[in-house]
Every structure is written in structure tokens, then in C-alpha cells.
Design a protein around this motif. Structure first.
Motif, PDB file in Angstrom:
ATOM      1  N   GLY A 401       0.803  -1.219   0.000  1.00  0.00           N
ATOM      2  CA  GLY A 401       0.000   0.000   0.000  1.00  0.00           C
ATOM      3  C   GLY A 401       0.834   1.266   0.000  1.00  0.00           C
ATOM      4  N   HIS A 402       1.991   1.224  -0.552  1.00  0.00           N
ATOM      5  CA  HIS A 402       2.786   2.442  -0.672  1.00  0.00           C
ATOM      6  C   HIS A 402       1.989   3.493  -1.382  1.00  0.00           C
ATOM      7  CE1 HIS A 402       7.408   2.201  -0.211  1.00  0.00           C
ATOM      8  NE2 HIS A 402       6.778   1.916   0.893  1.00  0.00           N
ATOM      9  N   GLY A 403       2.449   4.669  -1.306  1.00  0.00           N
ATOM     10  CA  GLY A 403       1.738   5.714  -2.032  1.00  0.00           C
ATOM     11  C   GLY A 403       0.779   6.417  -1.105  1.00  0.00           C
ATOM     12  N   ASP A 404      -0.466   6.140  -1.241  1.00  0.00           N
ATOM     13  CA  ASP A 404      -1.441   6.924  -0.503  1.00  0.00           C
ATOM     14  C   ASP A 404      -1.371   6.694   0.994  1.00  0.00           C
ATOM     15  OD1 ASP A 404      -3.824   6.630  -3.111  1.00  0.00           O
ATOM     16  OD2 ASP A 404      -2.240   8.037  -2.765  1.00  0.00           O
ATOM     17  N   HIS A 406       1.354   6.434   2.615  1.00  0.00           N
ATOM     18  CA  HIS A 406       2.642   6.895   3.079  1.00  0.00           C
ATOM     19  C   HIS A 406       2.553   8.031   4.075  1.00  0.00           C
ATOM     20  CE1 HIS A 406       6.753   6.075   1.407  1.00  0.00           C
ATOM     21  NE2 HIS A 406       6.071   5.030   1.043  1.00  0.00           N
ATOM     22  N   GLY A 407       1.572   8.877   3.829  1.00  0.00           N
ATOM     23  CA  GLY A 407       1.510  10.173   4.501  1.00  0.00           C
ATOM     24  C   GLY A 407       1.824  10.158   5.973  1.00  0.00           C
ATOM     25  N   HIS A 410       5.409   9.016   7.030  1.00  0.00           N
ATOM     26  CA  HIS A 410       6.606   9.747   6.641  1.00  0.00           C
ATOM     27  C   HIS A 410       6.509  11.236   6.885  1.00  0.00           C
ATOM     28  CE1 HIS A 410       8.850   6.461   4.812  1.00  0.00           C
ATOM     29  NE2 HIS A 410       7.666   5.955   4.539  1.00  0.00           N
ATOM     30  N   GLY A 411       5.358  11.635   7.388  1.00  0.00           N
ATOM     31  CA  GLY A 411       5.099  13.063   7.523  1.00  0.00           C
ATOM     32  C   GLY A 411       6.228  13.839   8.169  1.00  0.00           C
TER      33      GLY A 411
ATOM     34  N   HIS B  81       0.560   3.402  -9.121  1.00  0.00           N
ATOM     35  CA  HIS B  81       1.342   2.276  -8.640  1.00  0.00           C
ATOM     36  C   HIS B  81       0.624   1.529  -7.509  1.00  0.00           C
ATOM     37  CE1 HIS B  81       2.710   5.894  -6.459  1.00  0.00           C
ATOM     38  NE2 HIS B  81       2.459   5.119  -5.435  1.00  0.00           N
ATOM     39  N   TYR B 147       6.299  10.377  -1.781  1.00  0.00           N
ATOM     40  CA  TYR B 147       5.807   9.650  -2.947  1.00  0.00           C
ATOM     41  C   TYR B 147       5.364  10.574  -4.087  1.00  0.00           C
ATOM     42  CZ  TYR B 147       1.411  10.440  -0.428  1.00  0.00           C
ATOM     43  OH  TYR B 147       0.372  10.997   0.261  1.00  0.00           O
ATOM     44  N   PRO B 242       1.507  14.632   2.445  1.00  0.00           N
ATOM     45  CA  PRO B 242       1.033  15.668   3.375  1.00  0.00           C
ATOM     46  C   PRO B 242       2.135  16.401   4.138  1.00  0.00           C
ATOM     47  CG  PRO B 242       0.674  13.511   4.329  1.00  0.00           C
ATOM     48  CD  PRO B 242       1.313  13.269   2.998  1.00  0.00           C
TER      49      PRO B 242
END
Lengths: 417, 258
Positions: A401-404, A406-407, A410-411, B81, B147, B242
């Protein structure tokens, strides 16, 4: 919901704090070069909305054109409405108002020095008297600034004026804080002091002025002014504006540099952002008044960025608290404070008739409207899926589920965070 | 955080842009295909809707190309992706690679994380998709941090080549398919010239409009999970990484370098 008809952006006054000044500067000298036919067509197209003739100063229009617009409103709704500085009202115009059942919303900050930032408006008091005498429906929008609420003495005069209005049968309207005009607006401390004072005064005298009634409605989860409705600045659902060339734009309060066309679909993006962003970073996370307020008007957001909550948050919080205490004293439960979900369905429109009106005009005393409109106007508008963007790269696609997602992880790792 | 979305709000006079951007997106999609067909790259990742599958595979056969499906994904608004599991009866598309040879298809498949059960081999991936090595290296470093890796080290005024501009890709406008390592990456520009020539072969006028758009000044403003891109003609909004404390703003091509 309102249709604000703004055929002419110019004005005969030069109010210091007017939010439309930036538009006027941009177009140098506004001209009476509107396309009446195109404007009338849009009024017909958006006839489900409550119509208010607006400006600039709508009474700058030639009498004949003004009558055409009032007549069109009357034809649609059997009534009409304008928002005006009132300085150009004369007997001829009063006759029109009577003929077309016009509600006259007047923008004025009070008599004498109270209207210091509205030079040229001294005679408005007498005009109000005349309108009332003639039986024309009148309400007021007052901008609360250093001129009329900066000191106790000024507020005393302001309160006395509110009582005078009540005697004339004008029991409510709007007391809008002057915003985004640092030279004229009150400091946060003064703003809180002034509004708490006025809230107490209105309570004791049973006066129904906004924002106080809207704060109460927010706590009761009833229809209220757009500031507390979770506004999408690209759609401004509570106000649709028709300009002189017939183009349809958003409320114009939220754009200073450009005028985008109005997006027909309301998005919840700002609500999503504010609900999850901590308060120290401009959001509303964990605010107990979230569902009563939704972060306030994006036109007055911190750093002028709609992705933040309003910079007068402290004022709204202290007013919410003021009324919450009263409800508590009376043992009246406020379920809205115990339900802090994001609540995308937002407020219901039961009750007070005002529904979700826009704060840019005043229609106190008019019946609520509340027809939906936006969705009828096309759902395309260029929105489309991301498709295959983001390069062709893939990072464990579909696995972790990388991508969305991530937030949140990694914020804080990125340079800016 | 913010739900996946893409939104275009035209400015006054820019009413044609929402549909124009759709045309540009289609143009790019066709160019992806043509770039493989014309031998400029070994592979392309493509998505084929279930309803177009037969039509597309016939076209590929005719063009001497091979489509190797990797997985089925449900439709959703979001980054390409990521893939959505398909439940029975739900609409879906095929995600896979387009190549000229079976050997390339197998090589690409081995590099793809969705198929090999490991991590994607981005170096191999980039090589087969025709990306410059410098840009693949940049992506490998940048993507885990953000990303949406638009020149992570940059903000403020940035000038560059339209071929490197990926700021409008969500809205359908881009010349190349990779994130360039810098706004003035010469290798990206070279590859971009090939893309442009292929695109011109499909629709010359639209390609020129695309180039002009990507060369026009714009402001890319990313904050709180939403990026707002303002061009002279429209405002685009979409979800992104974000950033919490302050916006990262790129003022693109205020001073053009071309």
C-alpha cells in the motif's frame, strides 16, 4: 443558498476595508458594460436559488436596468432583494422596492463616527427611517472594526444604535468582523472583548444578530451562515455569483488574485484536511467545536491559505464557549459537542429558515430557500482519475500500500516536517 | 488523510481546459504505446480496461507487440502504482507491460514488484522504460521520503525545460513518463524530444499546446496533503504527500530558460 447578481463591480463609495477593492484595482475603472441579457439568462437558469442583486453598488445601475433585474427576480420568486450601501436610495427607488416586494439589505456600520471607514454614508440613518416608514423590509450588515467597536465608548454607541433599530422593527442582521484588513480590524483580544460584550447585550435584549444566532445554531447543529458550514472555496455552495458578462463564479470573497469559474460540485477536501491536521499546524484536530464550525471561512484562513482554519478561530471558540455555558446552565444537552466525527453530511437545515445562507448579504426576515442546484450543472468539469500518472514507477504496488498510505508514516521525516 | 481526487477549475476564459487536458491525457497514453512500437523504449506499463481487452490485444498483435498482464485491478482515483483488489462482479482493468519481444516481457516481469513478490528493481525498470539513469537514481532515493517527488530539494523560483515538468501530470499534461532528477535534466530533455516527435505524429497542434502549457509559468503549492497548481488558464487540485508545517511552493518558469 443564494444567487448573488453582480452586474457592476464599481461603487460610489470607497470603503476602506471592502473585500472587492482588489478586484477594482485590477480592472482599473469598473464600467457599466454588463450584458443584461446574459445576466437575465443566468437568473432564469439558477431560479431555484434565492436572488440578491449585489455589487459593487447595485443602485449605480441606470433605473431602467435596475427595474429589469428587480422585475425578473419578482417574476421568479414574487419578491426581490438587494444589498446596498443605501446612499443612492431616493423616492423613485423606494417606489420600485414597493412594486417588486424588495427586501433591502443595507451595509452600514452605524451613525456618525461608527461609519468612519465608510466615508460618504452619513445620510444612511435617515434613509433607513424613510424605508421603514414606507413599509419596505430592511436589514443591516455591519462590519465590526476599530471604528465602531474599538473602545467601550464606541460599543456603547453601537449598542444604542442596535436598540434604536429594534424600535424601528429591525431586530437583527449581521455583525460581521472586519477581516483581512489589518489597518481596520480589531486585534484578537479586542475582537473577543467586543464580541463577548455584544453577545451578552444581544442576549439580554433578545436581539437576533449574526454571528450570535449562527453560533447558537452551530451548537444545535441547525442551519447557519456559510462561515460555519465547511466551505469549499472553489464551489462556495452557499453563494453562486453571476457577473456582468453572465459568467458564473464563486463567492469572490475567497479569491483575491483571480476569479475562477465556479466548480459545480462541492468537495469535502478542506474538511478532510482540517479534521486530521493538528491545531498547532493550522488544522482543527480534536477541537470540540468542530461540527459546529468546520474551521470557519477559508477567505480568512491562516496565512491566507484555505488549507488552514480561520485566523479568527479564537474568537469563534470563545463565543461557542459563551453559549455552551448557557446551554449547560439550562441543562440543555448539545450532542454536537459529543460527536466529533468528520461528519461529511454536515449540518441539517431544519429550523431557523436561514438555512445555509451566505454571509455576504443579509436576508433577515426572508423565507429560507435551500434548493440544491450545484449538481444539476454538469458533473464533468474536467475531473478525471489519476489514470497512469506518477511516472511508470512502482514501489511494491499493491503489496504494502505504498503511495497513498505513506503520509502519516513519513510526515515528519521530510525536510519540511 | 485526504481522499484521492483530481479537480480542475478553469479561470475565466479558460473554459476549454478541462476537456483539453483530457485530450492531452489521451495523447500521452497513445504516445506511451507508440514509443514502444517505434522502438524508442523497450517497455511501457499500460492499463487495459476489461471491455477493451479484445480490441487492444488485436491491435497489439497487428503492431507486432506483446501485452503481458501482471494483475487485475479495480478502478479507483489514485496513484497508478497502487492497485485495488477486484471483487467478483466489480469492473476492473488489466495492469501489465507492453513490449516488442517475449524476452523483454519476461525481463520486465522479473523487475516488477507486483509479480516477483519482492521489491521492484527500479534500476532495471527505469532502463527498460527508457528513463535516464540519473532520474532512476533520483527516484530510488526520493520516493521513500516523498511519494510525490517533484525535485524535493527545490522551492521558490525554478526554471527548466517543459520536458522535465511533471507538475501537471495528475491533470493529464506531461511530455515524459518519469520524474526528472532536476528541472534542467539534459537527458530528460533529449528523451522528451523523442516523445514530442511521436506525439506530433499523433496530433501536432495538441502537442504544441501541451508544450506551451508545460512551458507556461505556474505555481505548484503543496501543503496538508493537497497540491494546488495554478496555471494562467486553470487551477488544478489533487492529493499529495502531506507536508505538515509549511507549504512547499515552486514558481515554475517565471523566467524561461529556453
Amino acid at each position: 443558498m443564494s444567487l448573488l447578481v453582480k452586474p457592476y463591480i464599481g461603487c460610489n463609495l470607497k470603503c476602506s476595508y471592502c473585500y472587492e477593492n482588489s478586484y477594482r484595482k485590477k480592472i482599473e475603472k469598473p464600467k457599466l458594460d454588463y450584458n443584461l441579457k446574459a445576466v437575465l439568462k443566468k437568473m432564469e437558469e439558477y431560479k431555484n436559488l434565492e436572488i440578491t442583486l449585489h455589487g459593487g453598488e447595485i443602485l449605480c445601475l441606470p433605473h431602467k436596468d435596475l427595474e429589469t433585474l428587480l422585475s425578473k427576480s419578482y417574476e421568479i420568486h414574487k419578491k426581490s432583494g438587494i444589498q446596498t450601501n443605501a446612499t443612492l436610495i431616493d423616492n423613485k427607488k423606494i417606489a420600485l422596492f414597493k412594486k417588486y416586494n424588495t427586501h433591502v439589505g443595507i451595509s452600514w456600520d452605524g451613525p456618525g463616527e461608527l461609519s468612519k471607514f465608510r466615508p460618504g454614508s452619513q445620510k444612511v440613518g435617515k434613509i433607513i427611517d424613510k424605508l421603514v416608514k414606507e413599509g419596505v423590509s430592511v436589514s443591516l450588515i455591519m462590519v465590526i472594526s476599530k471604528a465602531n467597536a474599538g473602545t467601550k465608548e464606541l460599543r456603547k454607541k453601537l449598542k444604542s444604535f442596535l436598540l434604536d433599530l429594534e424600535k424601528k422593527g429591525i431586530r437583527g442582521g449581521r455583525l460581521n468582523p472586519c477581516l483581512c484588513a489589518p489597518r481596520y480590524e480589531l486585534s484578537m483580544e479586542k475582537l473577543k472583548e467586543a464580541y463577548l460584550d455584544l453577545a451578552d447585550f444581544c442576549l439580554k435584549n433578545n436581539l437576533k444578530w449574526s454571528p450570535f444566532c449562527d453560533i447558537v445554531n452551530g451548537l444545535k447543529n441547525k442551519g447557519r451562515v456559510c462561515h460555519f458550514m465547511g466551505c469549499d472555496i472553489f464551489s462556495t455552495q452557499s453563494a453562486t455569483v453571476v457577473l456582468g458578462d453572465g459568467s458564473v463564479v464563486n463567492c469572490m470573497r475567497v479569491n483575491q488574485e483571480y476569479v475562477p469559474l465556479r466548480h459545480p460540485v462541492q468537495y469535502q477536501t478542506r474538511n478532510e484536511i482540517l479534521y486530521e491536521t493538528p491545531q498547532k499546524y493550522g488544522g482543527c484536530k480534536d477541537c470540540k467545536y468542530w461540527r459546529a464550525c468546520y474551521g470557519g471561512c477559508p477567505a480568512a484562513a491562516f496565512d491566507n491559505d484555505w488549507r488552514n482554519r480561520t485566523y479568527i478561530c479564537e474568537l469563534w471558540k470563545c463565543l461557542f464557549e459563551f453559549y455552551e455555558n448557557i446551554f449547560n446552565q439550562l441543562d440543555i444537552p448539545l450532542p454536537v459537542l459529543n460527536n466529533n466525527s468528520r461528519d461529511e453530511s454536515r449540518v441539517c437545515n431544519e429550523g431557523v429558515g436561514h438555512g445555509d445562507e451566505h454571509g455576504d448579504h443579509d436576508d433577515a426576515g426572508k423565507a429560507g430557500h435551500g434548493d440544491e442546484h450545484g449538481d444539476e450543472h454538469g458533473d464533468e468539469h474536467g475531473d478525471h482519475e489519476h489514470g497512469d500518472e506518477h511516472g511508470d514507477h512502482d514501489d511494491n504496488a499493491g503489496k504494502d500500500g505504498h503511495g497513498d498510505e505513506h503520509g502519516d508514516e513519513h510526515g515528519d521525516e521530510h525536510g519540511d516536517c | 488523510m485526504v481522499k484521492n481526487f483530481v479537480r480542475v477549475i478553469p479561470k475565466k476564459g479558460g473554459e476549454k481546459w478541462p476537456s483539453k487536458l483530457g485530450e492531452m491525457s489521451n495523447l500521452f497514453g497513445q504516445a506511451e504505446y507508440e514509443m514502444v512500437k517505434q522502438g524508442y523504449r523497450k517497455a511501457a506499463i499500460i492499463h487495459i480496461d476489461e471491455h477493451n481487452y479484445q480490441q487492444m490485444t488485436e491491435k497489439m498483435n497487428k503492431d507486432g507487440l506483446i501485452f503481458t498482464p501482471f494483475l487485475k485491478s479495480g478502478h479507483y482515483e489514485g496513484f497508478s502504482h497502487c492497485h485495488k483488489e477486484v471483487k467478483p462482479g466489480e469492473p476492473y482493468y488489466w495492469y501489465g507491460c507492453l513490449t516488442k519481444t517475449y524476452k523483454d516481457a519476461q525481463e520486465f516481469k522479473r523487475a516488477d514488484g507486483t509479480v516477483n513478490g519482492k521489491n521492484t528493481d527500479h534500476k532495471k525498470y527505469g532502463e527498460m522504460l527508457g528513463y535516464p539513469e540519473c532520474c532512476s537514481s533520483y527516484f530510488i532515493k526520493a520516493f521513500p521520503k516523498n511519494y510525490d517527488p517533484i525535485w524535493l530539494e527545490k522551492q521558490g523560483e525554478v526554471s527548466g525545460y517543459p520536458e522535465c515538468n511533471q507538475m501537471l501530470r495528475y491533470f493529464g499534461a506531461r511530455i515524459t513518463s518519469h520524474f526528472s532528477c532536476s528541472s534542467t535534466c539534459k537527458k530528460t530533455r533529449e528523451i522528451g524530444q523523442k516523445w514530442l516527435s511521436v506525439m506530433k505524429g499523433i496530433d501536432k497542434k495538441l502537442t504544441e499546446e501541451l508544450y506551451d502549457l508545460l512551458n507556461s509559468p505556474c505555481t505548484w503549492n503543496s501543503y496538508h496533503g493537497v497540491v494546488q497548481v495554478e496555471t494562467p488558464y486553470f487551477i488544478g487540485l489533487t492529493h499529495t504527500f502531506p507536508l505538515l508545517k509549511k507549504p512547499r511552493i515552486i514558481n515554475w518558469n517565471k523566467k524561461r530558460i529556453i
